[in-house]
Design a protein around this motif. Structure first.
Motif, mmCIF file in Angstrom:
data_model
loop_
_atom_site.group_PDB
_atom_site.id
_atom_site.type_symbol
_atom_site.label_atom_id
_atom_site.label_comp_id
_atom_site.label_asym_id
_atom_site.label_seq_id
_atom_site.Cartn_x
_atom_site.Cartn_y
_atom_site.Cartn_z
ATOM 1 N N ALA A 203 -21.710 -3.339 -14.688
ATOM 2 C CA ALA A 203 -22.848 -3.488 -13.823
ATOM 3 C C ALA A 203 -23.472 -2.156 -14.046
ATOM 4 N N GLY A 204 -24.976 -1.890 -13.721
ATOM 5 C CA GLY A 204 -25.683 -0.741 -13.448
ATOM 6 C C GLY A 204 -26.203 -0.231 -14.639
ATOM 7 N N LEU A 205 -26.138 -0.791 -15.845
ATOM 8 C CA LEU A 205 -26.535 -0.196 -17.203
ATOM 9 C C LEU A 205 -28.125 -0.212 -16.957
ATOM 10 N N PHE A 206 -28.751 -1.137 -16.558
ATOM 11 C CA PHE A 206 -30.338 -1.118 -16.646
ATOM 12 C C PHE A 206 -30.866 -0.577 -15.525
ATOM 13 N N ALA A 207 -31.601 0.489 -15.997
ATOM 14 C CA ALA A 207 -32.645 1.126 -14.844
ATOM 15 C C ALA A 207 -33.760 0.340 -14.388
ATOM 16 N N PRO A 208 -34.205 0.437 -13.423
ATOM 17 C CA PRO A 208 -34.997 -0.644 -12.421
ATOM 18 C C PRO A 208 -36.088 -1.162 -13.323
ATOM 19 N N ASP A 209 -36.973 -0.234 -14.118
ATOM 20 C CA ASP A 209 -38.103 -0.447 -15.089
ATOM 21 C C ASP A 209 -37.731 -0.873 -16.419
ATOM 22 N N SER A 210 -36.389 -1.026 -16.741
ATOM 23 C CA SER A 210 -36.002 -1.079 -17.933
ATOM 24 C C SER A 210 -36.291 -2.312 -18.772
ATOM 25 N N LEU A 211 -36.232 -2.117 -20.263
ATOM 26 C CA LEU A 211 -36.576 -3.316 -21.042
ATOM 27 C C LEU A 211 -35.082 -3.649 -21.472
ATOM 28 N N ALA A 212 -34.881 -4.788 -21.591
ATOM 29 C CA ALA A 212 -33.682 -5.678 -22.256
ATOM 30 C C ALA A 212 -34.165 -6.238 -23.509
ATOM 31 N N TYR A 213 -33.811 -5.829 -24.805
ATOM 32 C CA TYR A 213 -34.100 -6.487 -25.941
ATOM 33 C C TYR A 213 -33.245 -7.157 -26.689
ATOM 34 N N ASP A 214 -33.332 -8.575 -27.202
ATOM 35 C CA ASP A 214 -32.246 -9.187 -27.637
ATOM 36 C C ASP A 214 -32.738 -9.662 -28.996
ATOM 37 N N MET A 215 -32.086 -8.923 -30.225
ATOM 38 C CA MET A 215 -32.760 -9.330 -31.347
ATOM 39 C C MET A 215 -32.637 -10.642 -31.869
ATOM 40 N N ARG A 229 -31.589 -9.988 -16.797
ATOM 41 C CA ARG A 229 -32.288 -10.413 -15.632
ATOM 42 C C ARG A 229 -31.319 -10.405 -14.273
ATOM 43 N N ALA A 230 -29.999 -10.903 -14.360
ATOM 44 C CA ALA A 230 -29.319 -10.915 -13.286
ATOM 45 C C ALA A 230 -28.837 -9.307 -12.823
ATOM 46 N N GLN A 231 -28.833 -8.400 -13.847
ATOM 47 C CA GLN A 231 -28.406 -7.300 -13.616
ATOM 48 C C GLN A 231 -29.812 -6.362 -13.301
ATOM 49 N N GLY A 232 -30.791 -6.976 -13.204
ATOM 50 C CA GLY A 232 -32.012 -6.110 -12.876
ATOM 51 C C GLY A 232 -33.022 -5.609 -13.868
ATOM 52 N N ALA A 233 -33.019 -6.128 -14.929
ATOM 53 C CA ALA A 233 -33.722 -5.350 -15.855
ATOM 54 C C ALA A 233 -35.101 -5.916 -15.791
ATOM 55 N N ALA A 234 -36.223 -5.290 -15.589
ATOM 56 C CA ALA A 234 -37.425 -5.834 -15.173
ATOM 57 C C ALA A 234 -38.098 -6.386 -16.491
ATOM 58 N N ARG A 235 -37.899 -5.784 -17.585
ATOM 59 C CA ARG A 235 -38.808 -6.367 -18.989
ATOM 60 C C ARG A 235 -37.750 -6.983 -19.725
ATOM 61 N N ARG A 236 -37.918 -8.023 -20.328
ATOM 62 C CA ARG A 236 -36.928 -8.874 -21.249
ATOM 63 C C ARG A 236 -37.892 -9.335 -22.574
ATOM 64 N N ALA A 237 -37.115 -9.241 -23.569
ATOM 65 C CA ALA A 237 -37.781 -9.796 -24.632
ATOM 66 C C ALA A 237 -36.784 -10.333 -25.836
ATOM 67 N N ASP A 238 -36.975 -11.367 -26.600
ATOM 68 C CA ASP A 238 -36.012 -11.774 -27.549
ATOM 69 C C ASP A 238 -36.608 -11.177 -28.930
ATOM 70 N N GLY A 239 -35.932 -11.618 -29.792
ATOM 71 C CA GLY A 239 -36.412 -10.923 -31.280
ATOM 72 C C GLY A 239 -37.344 -11.709 -32.118
ATOM 73 N N LEU A 240 -38.188 -12.512 -31.507
ATOM 74 C CA LEU A 240 -38.829 -13.201 -32.188
ATOM 75 C C LEU A 240 -39.918 -12.282 -32.801
ATOM 76 N N GLY A 241 -40.537 -11.497 -32.068
ATOM 77 C CA GLY A 241 -41.548 -10.499 -32.438
ATOM 78 C C GLY A 241 -41.020 -9.574 -33.435
ATOM 79 N N MET A 242 -39.762 -9.158 -33.511
ATOM 80 C CA MET A 242 -39.122 -8.364 -34.407
ATOM 81 C C MET A 242 -39.167 -9.429 -35.935
ATOM 82 N N LEU A 243 -38.971 -10.443 -35.675
ATOM 83 C CA LEU A 243 -38.833 -11.122 -36.881
ATOM 84 C C LEU A 243 -40.050 -11.243 -37.495
ATOM 85 N N VAL A 244 -41.334 -11.484 -36.695
ATOM 86 C CA VAL A 244 -42.767 -11.584 -37.051
ATOM 87 C C VAL A 244 -43.175 -10.044 -37.831
#
Ligand code: NDP
Length: 274
Positions: A203-215, A229-244
């Motif tokens: 717990a506690g890895l994500f800073a309040p305004d952090s980005l969690a990015y899943d490839m 999300r449960a640990q408070g990461a404000a921004r979250r993105a999956d890897g679809l953008g990386m693919l494109v």
């Protein structure tokens, strides 16, 4: 004559690359075809030779052939050398040029599409496989405040960090080793989400305004992004953008023009959600 390109993989029928490149080609007015080619697990080099003989100009390479494509390349870009893997081939008159656009695609998705500058950020990279390795140099080039690698097998994280020590000091350990540390950007480059598994993150890895990015990407939220999300990461993105974006970078290498990725990404996301 229409120039031919393909994606080589096994399996490959699920690949989104033919649809992505067809849209890029139409948008940029390029006379090219792009198909998915299934290479036998023990027949990658033969399949490449057949495609070249049939007039192929270039190829993308996906699982499980990126390391073999690296070895098959007679000349490689600096970023491919760093990644130890090749996802983009260019077939010249007397050479096979190997490049790797995955890391550049990741950085472009985070910085250009998500509007998050990586300079000065504390980055945690989860995983020490091929995807993590390919991302390392492009991430370090963005001059983050620090970069750390956490992996289930700590030795692999340490070995990976050591391999990039000439670029920057990179921390390494297992997940528990990072308890008490906080990061601005946490990138999941493990394949744990593929199996539907959540990572045992402290717990506690994500800073309040952090980005969690899943490839990884797919329909719905991945286990990693649900955890973030449960640990408070404000921004979250999956890897679809990386693919494109990695595809756009390959298109640039082949055709000398960078396509507009926004409409292609939007169409793909709508298709996946349907
Ligand atoms: P590798 O097989 O090379 O590496 C797998 C990594 O995942 C290792 O670090 C491994 O840890 C870890 N891992 C696997 N299962 C678990 C688990 N259950 N718990 C914890 N850790 C686990 O895979 P790649 O590096 O090639 O790919 C990783 C991911 O990146 C895939 O999901 C792939 O789809 C995605 N990817 C996405 C791209 C995109 O364009 N969006 C491009 C490239 C990859 P250990 O060392 O301990 O075994």
């Amino acid at each position: 004559m229409t120039d031919r390109y393909c994606v080589l993989g096994n399996p490959v029928a699920h690949s989104r690359s033919p649809a992505i490149h067809a849209q890029f080609a139409a948008q940029c007015g390029q006379d090219m075809g792009y198909e998915a080619v299934l290479a036998p697990l023990n027949g990658f080099a033969v399949t490449v030779a057949q495609f070249i003989a049939a007039g192929g100009k270039g190829a993308n390479v996906t699982v499980p052939f990126k390391e073999e494509a690296f070895r098959l390349s007679t000349r490689r870009s600096a970023r491919a050398e760093r990644a130890g893997a090749v996802n983009t081939l260019v077939f010249g008159a007397d050479e096979i040029f190997g490049d790797n656009t995955d890391g550049a695609g990741l950085v472009r998705d985070i910085e250009a599409n998500r509007g998050i500058a990586l300079a000065g950020k504390r980055i945690l990279l989860l995983g020490a496989g091929g995807a993590a390795r390919g991302a390392l140099a492009p991430l370090l080039e963005c001059r983050p405040a620090g970069l750390a690698i956490a992996n289930r097998t700590a030795d692999k994280a340490a070995a990976l960090a050591a391999g990039f020590a000439d670029l920057a000091a990179v921390d390494a350990g297992n997940y528990a080793d990072f308890a008490g540390r906080t990061f601005d950007v946490v990138i999941n480059a493990t394949s744990a989400s593929l199996a539907g598994a959540a990572l045992p993150l402290p717990a506690g890895l994500f800073a309040p305004d952090s980005l969690a990015y899943d490839m990884m990407y797919g329909k719905g939220e991945t286990p990693f992004l649900a955890l973030a999300r449960a640990q408070g990461a404000a921004r979250r993105a999956d890897g679809l953008g990386m693919l494109v974006e990695q595809a756009a970078e390959a298109f640039l290498v082949w055709r000398g023009v960078r396509p507009d990725t926004a409409p292609v990404l939007a169409a793909l996301r709508a298709q996946i959600a349907a």
